[in-house]
Design an enzyme around this catalytic site. Structure first.
Site, PDB file in Angstrom:
ATOM      1  N   GLU A   9       0.826  -1.210   0.000  1.00 43.81           N
ATOM      2  CA  GLU A   9       0.000   0.000   0.000  1.00 43.81           C
ATOM      3  C   GLU A   9       0.858   1.257   0.000  1.00 43.81           C
ATOM      4  O   GLU A   9       0.516   2.248  -0.638  1.00 43.81           O
ATOM      5  CB  GLU A   9      -0.978   0.023   1.170  1.00 43.81           C
ATOM      6  N   THR A  10       1.982   1.221   0.680  1.00 43.18           N
ATOM      7  CA  THR A  10       2.879   2.377   0.687  1.00 43.18           C
ATOM      8  C   THR A  10       3.373   2.682  -0.725  1.00 43.18           C
ATOM      9  O   THR A  10       3.343   3.835  -1.173  1.00 43.18           O
ATOM     10  CB  THR A  10       4.073   2.123   1.624  1.00 43.18           C
TER      11      THR A  10
END
Length: 139
Positions: free
Chosen positions: A62-63
């Site tokens: 997700e980062t």
């Protein structure tokens, strides 16, 4: 118009202190409009059985995907995650996990990115798909 990738910090030293990226040891290695690369140590991100925690893989994915979405959406729009799906292919017990996020779709209101995580031997450990909503205002 997308932001210039050079405006993105090149390492976690430049990210705000005390955030999840720092706690997980995530480093952004490179960022362009075509891909964002980063890595995370396995040590400190294990589940009780000595394997890389699936949630840690999700955080890295997700980062990287959110960073790529931000490169395309900012400064006019602000991306927020809508859905993250991760398929875990292989266990990792040591070393680093490296991820590469690439766009599948970039539109005005949404973007979808594929993130592939690999171990130190280049073996795929996780495939993730992140969809972000591009908001008119920051949350």
């Amino acid at each position: 118009m997308p932001i210039d990738p050079s405006e993105l910090s090149s390492s976690t030293r430049d990210l705000p202190a005390g955030q999840l990226n720092e706690r997980m040891g995530i480093e952004i290695l490179s960022a362009t409009l075509e891909e964002v690369r980063g890595r995370m140590p396995v040590a400190g991100n294990l589940q009780p059985y000595g394997l890389l925690h699936g949630g840690a893989s999700g955080v890295l994915a997700e980062t990287l995907g959110s960073t790529l979405a931000a490169l395309h959406a900012l400064p006019e729009r602000f991306p927020v995650g809508l859905e993250l799906a991760c398929t875990h292919h292989r266990a990792v017990t040591e070393g680093w996990v490296t991820g590469v996020a690439r766009p599948l779709h970039v539109g005005r209101s949404t973007s979808t990115h594929e993130i592939v995580l690999t171990d130190d031997r280049g073996r795929r450990t996780c495939t993730a798909k992140l969809t972000c909503l591009h908001r008119d205002t920051s949350p």
